[in-house]
Scaffold this active site. Structure first.
Site, PDB file in Angstrom:
ATOM      1  N   THR A 352       0.849  -1.191   0.000  1.00  0.00           N
ATOM      2  CA  THR A 352       0.000   0.000   0.000  1.00  0.00           C
ATOM      3  C   THR A 352       0.883   1.238   0.000  1.00  0.00           C
ATOM      4  O   THR A 352       1.875   1.302   0.740  1.00  0.00           O
ATOM      5  CB  THR A 352      -0.955   0.016   1.215  1.00  0.00           C
ATOM      6  OG1 THR A 352      -1.734   1.210   1.192  1.00  0.00           O
ATOM      7  CG2 THR A 352      -0.206  -0.055   2.531  1.00  0.00           C
ATOM      8  N   HIS A 405       2.359 -11.487  14.319  1.00  0.00           N
ATOM      9  CA  HIS A 405       3.409 -11.997  15.200  1.00  0.00           C
ATOM     10  C   HIS A 405       3.169 -13.450  15.602  1.00  0.00           C
ATOM     11  O   HIS A 405       4.053 -14.088  16.204  1.00  0.00           O
ATOM     12  CB  HIS A 405       3.492 -11.116  16.457  1.00  0.00           C
ATOM     13  CG  HIS A 405       4.843 -11.095  17.099  1.00  0.00           C
ATOM     14  ND1 HIS A 405       5.887 -11.889  16.684  1.00  0.00           N
ATOM     15  CD2 HIS A 405       5.337 -10.359  18.148  1.00  0.00           C
ATOM     16  CE1 HIS A 405       6.948 -11.662  17.438  1.00  0.00           C
ATOM     17  NE2 HIS A 405       6.640 -10.729  18.327  1.00  0.00           N
TER      18      HIS A 405
END
Length: 434
Positions: A352, A405
Site C-alpha cells: 500500500t 506476530h
C-alpha cells in the site's frame, strides 16, 4: 410469469445491495440482458434476465439488501412492452361493448355517491369551522380527529388557553385533568433526557454506509482482533532509484508504452525478500501454517467507494514493464468499477502506497488472511550522515511492515524490511536479479 432471482455470485458472496435498476416496469428485455447493478462486498456485478419478455414487477428498490435466491423481479414471457397502455385500451374497448342501460345505471350510482360525498363534506366543514376557532396545537387537532372528539368541548390546561394532545387524551378517557397535569411535566422531562442521549444539538447529516464500506470496516476490525499485529519501520535512500528512473524513463516508455514508476521496484524487491523469508508469504489455517509457493501481490487502490486490493498475478514471473502495466490496468478498472471477483481473490502479500497522498508514516493494517503488508510513504529530502561522515540532503522514504506476530517473529520482520532497503538502494543489482 417468470421470477428473476439473485443468482449465485461466488462462493464467498451470499448477499448484496441493489445499487441501480437498469430497467423499469413495462420494459422489454431479452434473456441475458442486464437488469440491475448489484453492489457486493468486493465488486459491483450485473444481474441478467434469465427469460425474455416484459418486466411486470420490480420486487425490490434501489438500496435494498438482497440475498442469493431472493426474487427481485418478475417477467411476463407473453407480454409486450408498454403493457400498461394496452391494459387501458382494453378497458376502453370493454366499456364500449357494455349495454347503454348498464352505463346509465353506473352513471346514476356515481352521481348518488357524489351527492353523498357533498353532503358529508358540508357537515364536516361546519364542524371544522367550529374547531378552527379553538386554539390548539397541530398534534392535538390530529389526535382529536383520530378519536372523533370535538375540540370546542375540551377545556385547555395551558395558561394561554391552547389545547394540547394530553388534553385530548384526558377528554377521551374522561379522567381528571389535575392528575394529567402532574404527569405531563414528568413525561416531558423524561423525553428531553432521552433526546439528549440520542440527538445532537447542532445540525448533522446521516448517510447509510455502502455495503463495501461496511465490509471494509468489518474486515479491518477483524484483522486487528484476530491477529497479533505489529509494525516495524525502516528508511530507504531513494537516490539511486530516482537516478536510474530518470536515466531510463524515456526509453522505457518508448519501448513498453508505460511509465516506469516506483511500484515496480518495490514489487520486485518484495518478491525477492519473500523468497528469503517465506513465512511472510504464508497464512494460518486452523493449527496449520500454509506456505505459499506463488507470489500474487495485492496493490491497495483508493476509489470513491473505498479501498480495494486487486492482485497482480505471478509477479515473480513479470518484468518491470509487466508489473507496471498490471498495476495500471487494475487501477483503471478499480476506478471505473470494472473489477471482477477474480481480480481481488487469492493475494499472498500486499503493498500500500500512502505516499501518493502525502503520508509520511503509517502502520498499515493486514489484509487478512495474509500475514504481511508493506507500507510506502512520501519521499522527502532529509539530512543523512554518509559513510565518510559528511552530511548530505538525500531523498528519503520511510517504509513499514505490519506482520502477524503469531507466525512471524520480530527478527524475520526486521530482516525482511532490511532486505527490501538494500535492494532499493542498489537497484542495478535488483534489475539484474529481476
Amino acid at each position: 410469469m417468470k421470477e428473476i432471482k439473485v443468482p449465485e455470485l461466488a462462493e464467498s458472496i451470499t448477499e448484496g445491495t441493489i445499487a441501480e435498476w437498469l430497467v423499469k416496469k413495462g420494459d422489454q428485455v431479452k434473456k441475458g440482458d442486464p437488469i440491475l447493478e448489484l453492489e457486493t462486498d468486493k465488486v459491483n456485478v450485473e444481474v441478467n434476465a434469465d427469460a425474455s419478455g416484459v418486466i411486470s414487477e420490480l420486487m425490490k428498490e434501489e438500496g435494498d439488501d438482497v440475498e442469493v435466491g431472493d426474487v427481485i423481479a418478475t417477467v411476463d414471457e407473453n407480454g409486450e412492452a408498454g403493457g400498461s397502455e394496452d391494459d387501458s385500451s382494453q378497458e376502453e374497448e370493454e366499456e364500449k361493448s357494455e349495454p347503454k342501460q348498464e352505463k346509465a345505471k353506473k352513471q346514476q350510482e356515481t352521481e348518488e355517491k357524489e351527492e353523498d360525498k357533498d353532503s358529508s363534506k358540508q357537515q364536516q366543514s361546519s364542524s371544522d369551522d367550529k374547531q378552527k376557532d379553538v386554539v390548539a396545537t397541530p398534534a392535538a387537532r390530529k389526535r382529536a380527529r383520530e378519536l372523533g372528539i370535538d375540540l370546542s368541548e375540551i377545556s385547555a390546561r395551558d395558561p394561554l388557553g391552547r389545547i394540547r394532545p394530553e388534553d385530548v387524551e384526558a377528554a377521551s378517557k374522561g379522567g381528571s385533568q389535575k392528575e394529567e397535569k402532574k404527569e405531563a411535566p414528568k413525561k416531558e422531562k423524561k423525553k428531553e433526557q432521552n433526546n439528549e442521549k440520542t440527538e445532537f444539538d447542532k445540525p448533522v447529516e446521516r448517510i447509510k454506509m455502502s455495503r463495501r464500506r461496511q465490509t471494509i470496516a468489518k474486515r479491518l476490525v477483524d484483522a486487528q482482533q484476530n491477529s497479533a499485529m505489529l509494525t516495524t519501520f525502516n528508511e530507504v535512500d531513494m537516490t539511486n532509484v530516482m537516478k536510474l528512473r530518470s536515466e531510463r524513463k524515456e526509453s522505457f516508455q518508448k519501448k513498453h508504452d508505460i511509465k516506469l514508476g516506483f511500484m515496480s521496484f518495490f514489487t520486485k524487491a518484495a518478491v525477492g525478500a519473500l523468497k528469503e523469508f517465506p513465512l511472510i508469504n504464508a497464512e494460518i489455517q486452523g493449527n496449520e501454517i500454509v506456505k505459499k509457493k506463488f507470489y500474487d501481490i495485492g496493490m491497495a487502490v483508493s476509489t470513491d467507494d473505498g479501498l480495494v486490493v486487486p492482485v497482480v498475478r505471478d509477479a515473480d514471473r513479470l518484468d518491470f514493464a509487466g508489473i507496471e502495466k498490471g498495476i495500471a490496468d487494475l487501477a483503471t478498472k478499480a476506478r471505473n468499477k470494472e473489477l471482477q471477483l477474480e481480480d481481488l481473490q487469492g493475494g499472498s502479500f500486499t503493498i500500500t502506497n500512502g505516499g501518493i497522498f502525502g503520508s509520511m508514516l503509517s502502520t498499515p493494517i493486514l489484509n487478512s488472511p495474509q500475514v504481511g503488508i508493506l507500507g510506502l510513504h512520501n519521499i522527502e529530502k532529509r539530512a543523512k550522515v554518509m559513510p565518510d561522515d559528511t552530511i548530505q540532503a538525500r531523498p528519503m522514504m520511510y517504509i513499514a511492515l505490519s506482520y502477524d506476530h503469531r507466525i512471524v517473529d520480530g527478527k524475520e520482520a526486521v530482516q525482511f524490511l532490511r532486505r527490501i532497503k538494500e535492494m532499493i538502494e542498489d537497484p542495478y543489482d535488483l534489475l539484474l536479479e529481476g
